[in-house]
Design a protein around this motif. Structure first.
Motif, PDB file in Angstrom:
ATOM      1  N   ASP A   1      -7.731 -40.600  30.741  1.00  0.00           N
ATOM      2  CA  ASP A   1      -8.657 -39.547  31.154  1.00  0.00           C
ATOM      3  C   ASP A   1      -8.014 -38.610  32.174  1.00  0.00           C
ATOM      4  N   THR A   2      -6.815 -38.952  32.627  1.00  0.00           N
ATOM      5  CA  THR A   2      -6.118 -38.110  33.601  1.00  0.00           C
ATOM      6  C   THR A   2      -5.846 -36.730  33.022  1.00  0.00           C
ATOM      7  N   ALA A   3      -6.289 -35.702  33.738  1.00  0.00           N
ATOM      8  CA  ALA A   3      -6.155 -34.320  33.266  1.00  0.00           C
ATOM      9  C   ALA A   3      -6.728 -33.384  34.325  1.00  0.00           C
ATOM     10  N   VAL A   4      -6.505 -32.103  34.108  1.00  0.00           N
ATOM     11  CA  VAL A   4      -7.236 -31.090  34.867  1.00  0.00           C
ATOM     12  C   VAL A   4      -8.509 -30.785  34.075  1.00  0.00           C
ATOM     13  N   TYR A   5      -9.636 -30.875  34.742  1.00  0.00           N
ATOM     14  CA  TYR A   5     -10.930 -30.659  34.109  1.00  0.00           C
ATOM     15  C   TYR A   5     -11.433 -29.256  34.459  1.00  0.00           C
ATOM     16  N   TYR A   6     -11.801 -28.521  33.428  1.00  0.00           N
ATOM     17  CA  TYR A   6     -12.285 -27.147  33.588  1.00  0.00           C
ATOM     18  C   TYR A   6     -13.746 -27.069  33.158  1.00  0.00           C
ATOM     19  N   CYS A   7     -14.551 -26.392  33.963  1.00  0.00           N
ATOM     20  CA  CYS A   7     -15.924 -26.139  33.526  1.00  0.00           C
ATOM     21  C   CYS A   7     -15.983 -24.774  32.835  1.00  0.00           C
ATOM     22  N   ASN A   8     -16.977 -24.636  31.997  1.00  0.00           N
ATOM     23  CA  ASN A   8     -17.103 -23.453  31.151  1.00  0.00           C
ATOM     24  C   ASN A   8     -18.557 -23.042  31.071  1.00  0.00           C
ATOM     25  N   ALA A   9     -18.789 -21.752  31.113  1.00  0.00           N
ATOM     26  CA  ALA A   9     -20.135 -21.198  30.903  1.00  0.00           C
ATOM     27  C   ALA A   9     -20.023 -20.182  29.788  1.00  0.00           C
ATOM     28  N   ASP A  10     -20.743 -20.433  28.704  1.00  0.00           N
ATOM     29  CA  ASP A  10     -20.664 -19.608  27.503  1.00  0.00           C
ATOM     30  C   ASP A  10     -22.001 -18.921  27.264  1.00  0.00           C
ATOM     31  N   GLY A  11     -21.954 -17.675  26.777  1.00  0.00           N
ATOM     32  CA  GLY A  11     -23.196 -16.966  26.541  1.00  0.00           C
ATOM     33  C   GLY A  11     -23.891 -16.575  27.827  1.00  0.00           C
ATOM     34  N   VAL A  12     -23.104 -16.085  28.790  1.00  0.00           N
ATOM     35  CA  VAL A  12     -23.673 -15.675  30.075  1.00  0.00           C
ATOM     36  C   VAL A  12     -24.226 -14.252  29.949  1.00  0.00           C
ATOM     37  N   VAL A  13     -25.497 -14.114  30.221  1.00  0.00           N
ATOM     38  CA  VAL A  13     -26.157 -12.811  30.187  1.00  0.00           C
ATOM     39  C   VAL A  13     -26.285 -12.295  31.617  1.00  0.00           C
ATOM     40  N   ARG A  14     -25.815 -11.083  31.822  1.00  0.00           N
ATOM     41  CA  ARG A  14     -25.854 -10.486  33.157  1.00  0.00           C
ATOM     42  C   ARG A  14     -26.831  -9.315  33.130  1.00  0.00           C
ATOM     43  N   PRO A  15     -27.642  -9.167  34.157  1.00  0.00           N
ATOM     44  CA  PRO A  15     -28.654  -8.102  34.190  1.00  0.00           C
ATOM     45  C   PRO A  15     -28.036  -6.721  33.993  1.00  0.00           C
ATOM     46  N   GLY A  16     -28.611  -5.963  33.069  1.00  0.00           N
ATOM     47  CA  GLY A  16     -28.173  -4.601  32.857  1.00  0.00           C
ATOM     48  C   GLY A  16     -26.966  -4.439  31.960  1.00  0.00           C
ATOM     49  N   LEU A  17     -26.381  -5.554  31.515  1.00  0.00           N
ATOM     50  CA  LEU A  17     -25.209  -5.468  30.651  1.00  0.00           C
ATOM     51  C   LEU A  17     -25.549  -5.971  29.249  1.00  0.00           C
ATOM     52  N   PRO A  18     -25.026  -5.295  28.213  1.00  0.00           N
ATOM     53  CA  PRO A  18     -25.451  -5.617  26.842  1.00  0.00           C
ATOM     54  C   PRO A  18     -24.735  -6.792  26.189  1.00  0.00           C
ATOM     55  N   TYR A  19     -23.721  -7.316  26.830  1.00  0.00           N
ATOM     56  CA  TYR A  19     -22.917  -8.343  26.175  1.00  0.00           C
ATOM     57  C   TYR A  19     -23.147  -9.708  26.795  1.00  0.00           C
ATOM     58  N   GLU A  20     -22.660 -10.721  26.081  1.00  0.00           N
ATOM     59  CA  GLU A  20     -22.617 -12.066  26.627  1.00  0.00           C
ATOM     60  C   GLU A  20     -21.168 -12.385  26.990  1.00  0.00           C
TER      61      GLU A  20
END
Length: 121
Positions: free
Chosen positions: A88-107
């Motif tokens: 299990d030894t590794a660098v662990y990365y968190c991820n946020a997918d499909g982030v909606v930001r106010p006023g912006l049309p994309y994810e």
């Protein structure tokens, strides 16, 4: 938007660690949040992901040992890791997918900076 991961460290085989990752910034909503890991010389692989409603998916190698959860109000995802193994030894990365930001049309997709998990035998 920033993802700040914490909770990594050095632990003996059989031990436990809990990773946390908080997303901050101008966020309206986040779809899937998850954890990935990358061992030296290897590609980055999925560990676990979770939907806003709590549906989860795990890599076969961690099923039954790791548990992913999230707090939607805090835009935070957690990874409880039990019965840790040297592999299990590794660098662990968190991820946020499909982030909606106010006023912006994309994810958007965002990654945390990575936190080292080292499991000694």
């Amino acid at each position: 938007v920033q993802l700040q991961a914490s909770g990594g460290g050095l632990v003996q085989a059989g031990g436990s660690l809990r990773l946390s990752c908080a997303a901050s910034g101008n966020i309206f909503s986040i779809n899937v949040m998850g954890w990935y890991r990358q061992a030296p010389g290897k590609q980055r692989d999925l560990v676990a992901v979770i939907s806003p409603g709590g549906s989860t998916n795990y890599a076969d190698s961690v099923k039954g040992r790791f548990t992913i959860s999230r707090d939607n109000a805090k835009n935070t995802v957690y990874l409880q890791m039990n019965s840790l193994k040297p592999e299990d030894t590794a660098v662990y990365y968190c991820n946020a997918d499909g982030v909606v930001r106010p006023g912006l049309p994309y994810e958007y997709i965002y990654w945390g900076q990575g936190t080292q998990v080292t499991v000694s035998s």
